[in-house]
Scaffold this active site. Structure first.
Site, mmCIF file in Angstrom:
data_model
loop_
_atom_site.group_PDB
_atom_site.id
_atom_site.type_symbol
_atom_site.label_atom_id
_atom_site.label_comp_id
_atom_site.label_asym_id
_atom_site.label_seq_id
_atom_site.Cartn_x
_atom_site.Cartn_y
_atom_site.Cartn_z
ATOM 1 N NE ARG A 50 -1.486 -1.697 3.650
ATOM 2 C CZ ARG A 50 -1.724 -1.861 4.951
ATOM 3 N NH1 ARG A 50 -2.936 -1.650 5.425
ATOM 4 N NH2 ARG A 50 -0.752 -2.235 5.770
ATOM 5 C CG HIS A 102 3.235 1.398 6.403
ATOM 6 N ND1 HIS A 102 2.121 0.600 6.535
ATOM 7 C CD2 HIS A 102 4.286 0.559 6.303
ATOM 8 C CE1 HIS A 102 2.504 -0.676 6.492
ATOM 9 N NE2 HIS A 102 3.795 -0.733 6.359
ATOM 10 C CB CYS A 105 3.936 -1.397 9.778
ATOM 11 S SG CYS A 105 5.333 -2.300 9.085
HETATM 12 ZN ZN LIG Z 1 5.018 -2.302 6.844
#
Ligand SMILES: [Zn+2]
Length: 243
Positions: A50, A102, A105
């Protein structure tokens, strides 16, 4: 035709469309890229599907030199990450290094869960057998070991619900900060600073739910010299759902 063949065919078809559109919209850039690259940024990010460095930042191909692995780790002795960093800093002469974590995760979450499970077993006095060398469990355990250690260090010594005591978002930020420090402390980065090069290391977090990047303001631009703050007044971090 099997579904995976269909998938791959559709990806090749999409590439045809992309290539034609690229050649039409920016033939000059295409020719320039064919001659070589001169990115100004090195990106150490997570392999998560993503989080794309180029899409998140909206830059053109050729702008960012990327190394991705699970949970954007910079382990001592990781030849792959070190080689990418060495090439980016000393051959391509990038000006900035971005360590980008991010939200949500899986790698950070696995490290957190491993720390919690260890604590729970410890509290019960259970002995833990190490995983079989070379097994899936062994490979993952070794990769997430520094995140597990970080999570363990944040666990209160006495808590009835260790998972409740840790917060994924908080641990994600802390892991990015640790990785920024590891990169800034590396011989590769220090050598560039010793040469008087302008090079900064920054820690960012990509918020999957909003597609926005947040600067953790934990960067360095020399040994013991903090990088300039890139933070802008913003409220999206506060509006991000807690994890
Ligand atoms: Zn990650």
């Amino acid at each position: 035709m099997s579904s995976s063949t269909q998938l791959l065919t559709s990806i090749l078809d999409a590439n045809e469309t992309y290539a034609e559109a690229f050649a039409r919209s920016d033939p000059v850039l295409l020719q320039k890229l064919a001659k070589g690259q001169s990115p100004r940024i090195f990106w150490l990010g997570c392999s998560d599907s993503r989080v794309s460095a180029e899409l998140a930042t909206g830059v053109a191909p050729g702008s960012i030199f990327v190394h991705r692995n699970i949970a954007q780790c910079f382990h001592p002795g990781d030849l792959s990450a070190s080689a990418a960093l060495a090439y980016a800093v000393h051959v391509l002469k990038v000006e900035a290094i971005i360590v980008c974590g991010h939200t949500g995760c899986g790698g950070v979450k696995a490290g957190m869960q491993a720390a919690v499970e260890s604590k729970q077993r410890e509290d019960k006095g259970e002995k833990v057998e190490p995983p079989k060398p070379g097994s899936v469990e062994d490979t993952i355990a070794k990769w997430i070991a520094p995140i597990k250690s970080l999570a363990s260090s944040q666990l209160p010594s006495c808590t009835s619900d260790p998972l409740e005591a840790l917060e994924l978002a908080h641990l994600t930020d802390a892991h990015v900060r640790d990785t920024v420090k590891a990169v800034a402390d590396s011989d590769l980065v220090r050598a560039a600073w010793d040469e008087g090069r302008e090079l900064s290391v920054h820690g960012w977090v990509y918020h999957v739910a909003t597609a926005k990047l947040r600067d953790l303001d934990c960067g360095w631009k020399g040994v013991g010299v903090r990088a300039d703050s890139l933070s802008r007044p913003s409220t999206y971090a506060e509006s991000e759902p807690r994890e």
